[in-house]
Design an enzyme around this catalytic site. Structure first.
Site, PDB file in Angstrom:
ATOM      1  N   TYR A 146      75.042  69.174 -34.689  1.00 10.17           N
ATOM      2  CA  TYR A 146      76.303  68.505 -34.342  1.00 10.17           C
ATOM      3  C   TYR A 146      77.481  69.476 -34.419  1.00 10.17           C
ATOM      4  O   TYR A 146      77.591  70.262 -35.359  1.00 10.17           O
ATOM      5  CB  TYR A 146      76.579  67.361 -35.326  1.00 10.17           C
ATOM      6  CG  TYR A 146      75.759  66.120 -35.089  1.00 10.17           C
ATOM      7  CD1 TYR A 146      75.822  65.435 -33.866  1.00 10.17           C
ATOM      8  CD2 TYR A 146      74.949  65.609 -36.090  1.00 10.17           C
ATOM      9  CE1 TYR A 146      75.086  64.275 -33.658  1.00 10.17           C
ATOM     10  CE2 TYR A 146      74.208  64.447 -35.893  1.00 10.17           C
ATOM     11  CZ  TYR A 146      74.286  63.793 -34.675  1.00 10.17           C
ATOM     12  OH  TYR A 146      73.561  62.654 -34.474  1.00 10.17           O
ATOM     13  N   ARG A 206      87.438  55.867 -72.120  1.00 10.92           N
ATOM     14  CA  ARG A 206      86.594  55.284 -71.081  1.00 10.92           C
ATOM     15  C   ARG A 206      86.049  53.954 -71.589  1.00 10.92           C
ATOM     16  O   ARG A 206      86.433  52.908 -71.114  1.00 10.92           O
ATOM     17  CB  ARG A 206      85.477  56.276 -70.713  1.00 10.92           C
ATOM     18  CG  ARG A 206      84.753  55.930 -69.439  1.00 10.92           C
ATOM     19  CD  ARG A 206      83.737  56.987 -69.041  1.00 10.92           C
ATOM     20  NE  ARG A 206      82.611  57.088 -69.957  1.00 10.92           N
ATOM     21  CZ  ARG A 206      81.470  57.714 -69.681  1.00 10.92           C
ATOM     22  NH1 ARG A 206      81.317  58.306 -68.489  1.00 10.92           N
ATOM     23  NH2 ARG A 206      80.482  57.774 -70.547  1.00 10.92           N
ATOM     24  N   LYS A 224      69.590  55.360 -67.519  1.00  7.78           N
ATOM     25  CA  LYS A 224      70.461  54.617 -66.601  1.00  7.78           C
ATOM     26  C   LYS A 224      70.280  55.145 -65.168  1.00  7.78           C
ATOM     27  O   LYS A 224      69.699  56.228 -64.969  1.00  7.78           O
ATOM     28  CB  LYS A 224      71.914  54.756 -67.042  1.00  7.78           C
ATOM     29  CG  LYS A 224      72.446  56.181 -67.026  1.00  7.78           C
ATOM     30  CD  LYS A 224      73.764  56.308 -67.772  1.00  7.78           C
ATOM     31  CE  LYS A 224      74.262  57.741 -67.729  1.00  7.78           C
ATOM     32  NZ  LYS A 224      75.437  57.954 -68.594  1.00  7.78           N
ATOM     33  N   MET A 267      72.022  63.104 -40.621  1.00  9.40           N
ATOM     34  CA  MET A 267      71.607  61.983 -41.468  1.00  9.40           C
ATOM     35  C   MET A 267      70.146  62.113 -41.910  1.00  9.40           C
ATOM     36  O   MET A 267      69.805  61.855 -43.056  1.00  9.40           O
ATOM     37  CB  MET A 267      71.800  60.667 -40.709  1.00  9.40           C
ATOM     38  CG  MET A 267      71.517  59.434 -41.548  1.00  9.40           C
ATOM     39  SD  MET A 267      71.617  57.921 -40.578  1.00  9.40           S
ATOM     40  CE  MET A 267      73.351  57.864 -40.169  1.00  9.40           C
TER      41      MET A 267
HETATM   42  C1  PLP Z   1      75.214  59.045 -69.464  1.00 10.56           C
HETATM   43  C2  PLP Z   1      75.480  58.957 -70.920  1.00 10.56           C
HETATM   44  C3  PLP Z   1      74.691  59.682 -71.830  1.00 10.56           C
HETATM   45  C4  PLP Z   1      73.731  60.755 -71.396  1.00 10.56           C
HETATM   46  O1  PLP Z   1      74.487  61.886 -71.021  1.00 10.56           O
HETATM   47  P1  PLP Z   1      73.813  63.255 -70.514  1.00 10.56           P
HETATM   48  O2  PLP Z   1      74.963  64.159 -70.309  1.00 10.56           O
HETATM   49  O3  PLP Z   1      73.111  62.919 -69.241  1.00 10.56           O
HETATM   50  O4  PLP Z   1      72.865  63.706 -71.567  1.00 10.56           O
HETATM   51  C5  PLP Z   1      74.862  59.429 -73.184  1.00 10.56           C
HETATM   52  N1  PLP Z   1      75.789  58.534 -73.612  1.00 10.56           N
HETATM   53  C6  PLP Z   1      76.593  57.863 -72.773  1.00 10.56           C
HETATM   54  C7  PLP Z   1      77.598  56.915 -73.297  1.00 10.56           C
HETATM   55  C8  PLP Z   1      76.472  58.053 -71.393  1.00 10.56           C
HETATM   56  O5  PLP Z   1      77.285  57.382 -70.549  1.00 10.56           O
END
Ligand code: PLP
Length: 345
Positions: free
Chosen positions: A242, A128, A33, A290
């Site tokens: 800055y 969640r 992801k 930046m």
């Molecule tokens: C992001 C996620 C993972 C992977 O988690 P890591 O801690 O990066 O290994 C697995 N399952 C779900 C549902 C997630 O949201």
């Protein structure tokens, strides 16, 4: 000119996947992801598919569609957000497998795409995503009759091995899935490290593949080098950056490197972070801008062409600690201005 060079070691990534897979007997998937945790989902996933990964996980359907184009037919692409309204064509056309999160999604899926694959996400306590015990109890038999490809849940505290929540969620998940034939999945990186009880049939590592904690034996995957644009010599009393927040107390040599908070080098690194010239740390001076960072190179015997901000001497979690955050945020903040170089794969 690119602000920096981001080298991504696909062989190290594959090695991390193999190391995590070797910790148990479960099938080991891969979470890609957020563009493969910022490292390029297409490149990362192709390297992992070549190494044998058959199940990938993404957050939303759009990521899944892009991944399908990169991987072609074959590997299963699971979508954590499930089947959202508007996703039907993408799920159908690109053969994505939504992880169904509630009864509405289940109805949407079986009505719009009868016979199309899906998995189920259960809420074992994180509050969640996923079906809670009562909702699951009501639809369990109907859902299982459609042969889901996976039944999964997610741990809230897996990076704290002694947290009571781990045992509680394990028990809740085991109870909710007792007698189920479909493959089961509970563990991400942290859960894999909790041991075999947590592995079930399929594991879902993300951060550990990319070299981050809690997988402390991970091989570093990223190196980020920032080119030096200018140096200058300061007299005592002169200031840098800055807000004049750093003042030279002794004669000092300052390097200005390309890269800043627009590239994901968080402004919280101001005054606390450091870059590296080989084995020698060089402190960040004043505020991160930046596009630019001021660095103290007074102690170096030569003027460097470039300095590392990520690499063997400073891993993603080291930089994260300096910025008061976690490795996940460092990786997924890496910006689009870097020249990306892929090694191996
Ligand atoms: C992001 C996620 C993972 C992977 O988690 P890591 O801690 O990066 O290994 C697995 N399952 C779900 C549902 C997630 O949201």
């Amino acid at each position: 000119m690119a602000t920096g060079t981001l080298s991504i070691d696909l062989d190290a990534l594959v090695q991390n996947w193999r190391s995590l897979a070797a910790l148990g007997d479960a099938e080991t998937g891969a979470v890609v992801k957020a563009d493969g945790y910022g490292l390029g989902a297409a490149k990362v996933a192709r390297a992992l598919a070549k190494a044998g990964v058959r199940r990938f996980f993404v957050a939303v359907a759009e990521e899944g569609a892009a991944l399908r184009e990169a991987l072609g037919p074959g590997p299963e692409i699971n979508v954590f957000s499930g089947h959202m309204s508007g996703d039907t064509d993408m799920i159908g056309d690109m053969t994505l497998t939504p992880m169904i999160n509630n009864v509405d999604q289940l109805l949407r899926h079986v009505e719009a795409l009868p016979g199309a694959p899906f998995g189920i996400q259960l809420d074992s306590g994180m509050n969640r995503l996923g079906m809670e015990p009562v909702e699951w109890g009501a639809v369990r038999d109907i859902a299982l009759a459609q042969n889901p490809t996976l039944i999964m849940s997610h741990l809230a505290c897996a990076d704290e091995p002694n947290h009571d929540m781990n045992r509680q969620q394990l028990a809740q998940f085991a109870e909710m899935t007792a007698g189920v034939d479909a493959p089961r999945s509970l563990a991400a990186t942290g859960g894999i490290l909790l041991g075999n009880d947590y592995h079930f049939d399929v594991t879902r590592p993300g951060i550990g593949l990319y070299g981050g904690l809690p997988f402390d034996l991970a091989t570093p995957v990223v190196r980020l080098t920032l080119p030096m644009i200018q140096t200058r010599d300061l007299e005592p009393g002169e200031t840098v950056g800055y807000g004049n927040t750093w003042t030279a107390e002794v004669p000092s040599r300052i390097a200005t490197v390309a890269g800043g908070y627009a590239d994901g080098l968080l402004r919280a690194l101001s005054h606390t972070g450091q870059l590296w010239f080989g084995d020698t740390p060089c402190p960040i001076l004043g505020r991160v801008s930046m596009d630019l960072i001021g660095v103290d190179i007074t102690h170096l015997s030569e003027v460097p062409n470039a300095l590392d901000i990520l690499g063997a001497k400073q891993k993603v979690d080291d930089l994260a600690a300096a910025a008061g955050t976690i490795g996940y945020e460092i990786l997924t903040s890496l910006g689009p201005r870097y020249a990306r170089r892929y090694v191996g794969g």
